[in-house]
Write a protein that holds these residues in place. Structure first.
Motif, mmCIF file in Angstrom:
data_model
loop_
_atom_site.group_PDB
_atom_site.id
_atom_site.type_symbol
_atom_site.label_atom_id
_atom_site.label_comp_id
_atom_site.label_asym_id
_atom_site.label_seq_id
_atom_site.Cartn_x
_atom_site.Cartn_y
_atom_site.Cartn_z
ATOM 1 N N ASP A 228 28.680 -29.370 33.738
ATOM 2 C CA ASP A 228 28.654 -30.890 33.368
ATOM 3 C C ASP A 228 28.823 -31.582 34.621
ATOM 4 O O ASP A 228 29.891 -32.337 34.662
ATOM 5 C CB ASP A 228 29.535 -31.063 32.174
ATOM 6 N N ILE B 63 26.558 -36.254 23.148
ATOM 7 C CA ILE B 63 27.560 -37.014 24.254
ATOM 8 C C ILE B 63 28.287 -37.988 23.484
ATOM 9 O O ILE B 63 27.982 -38.736 22.956
ATOM 10 C CB ILE B 63 26.634 -37.393 25.354
ATOM 11 N N ASN C 215 22.469 -32.894 35.570
ATOM 12 C CA ASN C 215 23.291 -31.816 35.347
ATOM 13 C C ASN C 215 22.253 -30.329 35.627
ATOM 14 O O ASN C 215 22.707 -29.429 36.328
ATOM 15 C CB ASN C 215 23.648 -31.303 33.976
ATOM 16 N N LEU D 257 21.925 -35.507 31.727
ATOM 17 C CA LEU D 257 21.344 -34.158 31.254
ATOM 18 C C LEU D 257 20.528 -33.409 32.445
ATOM 19 O O LEU D 257 20.788 -32.174 32.698
ATOM 20 C CB LEU D 257 20.832 -34.059 29.809
ATOM 21 N N ASP E 80 27.810 -34.527 35.477
ATOM 22 C CA ASP E 80 27.841 -35.861 34.761
ATOM 23 C C ASP E 80 29.447 -36.409 34.623
ATOM 24 O O ASP E 80 29.921 -37.389 35.225
ATOM 25 C CB ASP E 80 26.933 -36.138 33.702
ATOM 26 N N SER E 81 29.986 -35.518 33.721
ATOM 27 C CA SER E 81 31.406 -36.000 33.387
ATOM 28 C C SER E 81 32.337 -35.592 34.151
ATOM 29 O O SER E 81 33.289 -36.226 34.390
ATOM 30 C CB SER E 81 31.524 -35.183 31.654
ATOM 31 N N ARG F 94 33.505 -26.611 32.590
ATOM 32 C CA ARG F 94 32.942 -27.862 31.362
ATOM 33 C C ARG F 94 31.559 -27.850 31.480
ATOM 34 O O ARG F 94 30.917 -27.880 32.724
ATOM 35 C CB ARG F 94 33.373 -29.044 31.735
ATOM 36 N N GLU F 95 31.000 -27.575 30.400
ATOM 37 C CA GLU F 95 29.555 -27.475 30.256
ATOM 38 C C GLU F 95 28.994 -28.613 29.364
ATOM 39 O O GLU F 95 29.552 -29.106 28.683
ATOM 40 C CB GLU F 95 29.090 -26.020 29.746
ATOM 41 N N ASP F 96 27.743 -29.061 29.507
ATOM 42 C CA ASP F 96 26.869 -29.806 28.731
ATOM 43 C C ASP F 96 26.343 -29.225 27.453
ATOM 44 O O ASP F 96 26.623 -28.005 27.354
ATOM 45 C CB ASP F 96 25.903 -30.551 29.478
ATOM 46 N N ARG G 294 24.913 -26.049 30.841
ATOM 47 C CA ARG G 294 24.887 -26.213 32.252
ATOM 48 C C ARG G 294 26.351 -26.902 32.741
ATOM 49 O O ARG G 294 26.821 -27.518 32.025
ATOM 50 C CB ARG G 294 23.874 -26.932 32.484
#
Length: 311
Positions: free
Chosen positions: A182, A273, A161, A158, A184-185, A174-176, A180
């Motif tokens: 994402d 998550i 990101n 997080l 990371d993913s 794709r957002e967290d 924001r």
């Protein structure tokens, strides 16, 4: 082979002890390493596999082996057997048993039974234990260290990101949890935890560029990015945010295959998550959490190593 119901698990609530009936004792083959492991990486060694109805032991996930399986002991008929590893097994409708990466179907396939397999030494004389009651005890100190690493991994995701949000030329779709991009993913290549740290590797290539990420000058910006990430991590730890694991979709299921999520009540809001691992109960259990960032020489891989320090 007799059919068994999918194993019920108590590790999502943090349990490290439990009692259950022994359903089966199996001679285990050696499982192959996951496809993204280095050549020659060992799978669970052949040995005896103990299967019970309900267990506190967390098994390594054969499809995304980020957190190692628990170790500990199992006490049966007055004899304590070391649990060397805990892995995922599956039993098909035809009675065929498969272990780890040898499982030929998608995780959760409803026609299969999904089993937590406690790996014992090959010399363990425990075949007669079927039907007995077993006392299962996870190595709680090792579990806590792995949980700290896993919680730290999600927090770094997080924070990273957030730190990289200004590098997206357009929204990647794709957002967290905080709206924001994402990173990371989207860029994740692999994630691994041990008792000391979590190591997350991200692909920085053409595909990420096409999604809108701008890596220009990333190497030079790493110290500033790391400072931003660590400042955010320190603030979250100071807030002593509570952490829990929830079953996704409102399902009240203790089955191994239930879909779960890590949930943390951070000052900015609730973060969630998808995760099948174990975690701390509060961020205040950490004295510190430090992330270091490095970039490969060719700029195609970003590595984040997050080291937790428990109180």
């Amino acid at each position: 082979m007799v059919q068994y119901a999918t194993t019920l698990v108590t590790f999502p609530s943090g349990a490290t002890e439990g009692a259950s009936a022994v359903l089966a004792v199996l001679a285990l083959p050696a499982a192959r390493a996951a496809a993204d492991e280095p050549a020659g990486a060992p799978g669970p060694a052949g040995g005896m596999g103990l299967v019970v109805d309900t267990t506190p032991f967390h098994p390594v996930d054969h499809t995304w082996p980020d957190q190692p399986g628990d170790s500990g002991t199992v006490l049966v008929d007055g004899v304590a057997y070391p649990v060397l590893d805990t892995v995922t097994g599956a039993l098909g409708p035809d009675g065929a048993f498969a272990l780890g990466t040898d499982i030929p179907v998608r995780r959760g396939e409803e026609s299969w039974s999904w089993l937590v397999v406690h790996v014992l030494d090959a010399d363990a004389e425990i075949e007669s234990a079927v039907g007995s009651n077993a006392l299962l005890r996870v190595d709680a100190a090792r579990r806590r260290a792995l949980s700290a690493a896993h919680t730290g991994c999600h927090l770094t995701a997080l924070a990273l990101n957030e730190a990289l949000a200004g590098r997206w030329r357009r929204a990647p779709g794709r957002e967290d949890a905080f709206g924001r991009p994402d990173f990371d993913s989207i860029a994740m290549d692999s994630s691994r935890m041990d008792v000391h740290a979590s190591t997350d590797r991200y692909r920085i290539g053409k595909s990420l560029r096409k999604k809108g990420f701008d890596p220009d000058g990333l190497a030079e910006a790493l110290p500033e990015l790391a400072d931003a990430v660590n400042a955010r991590l320190a603030g979250w730890i100071a807030a002593d945010a509570p952490v829990r694991v929830e079953v996704v979709g409102g399902e009240k299921s203790a089955k191994l295959t239930a879909r779960r999520a890590w949930v943390c009540e951070l000052p900015e809001g609730t973060a969630s998550i998808f995760c099948g691992g174990t975690h701390l109960e509060r961020l205040g259990e950490l004295d510190a959490l430090h992330c270091s960032l490095s970039l490969s020489e060719d700029g195609t891989e970003l590595v984040a190593v997050t080291v937790p320090k428990l109180r």
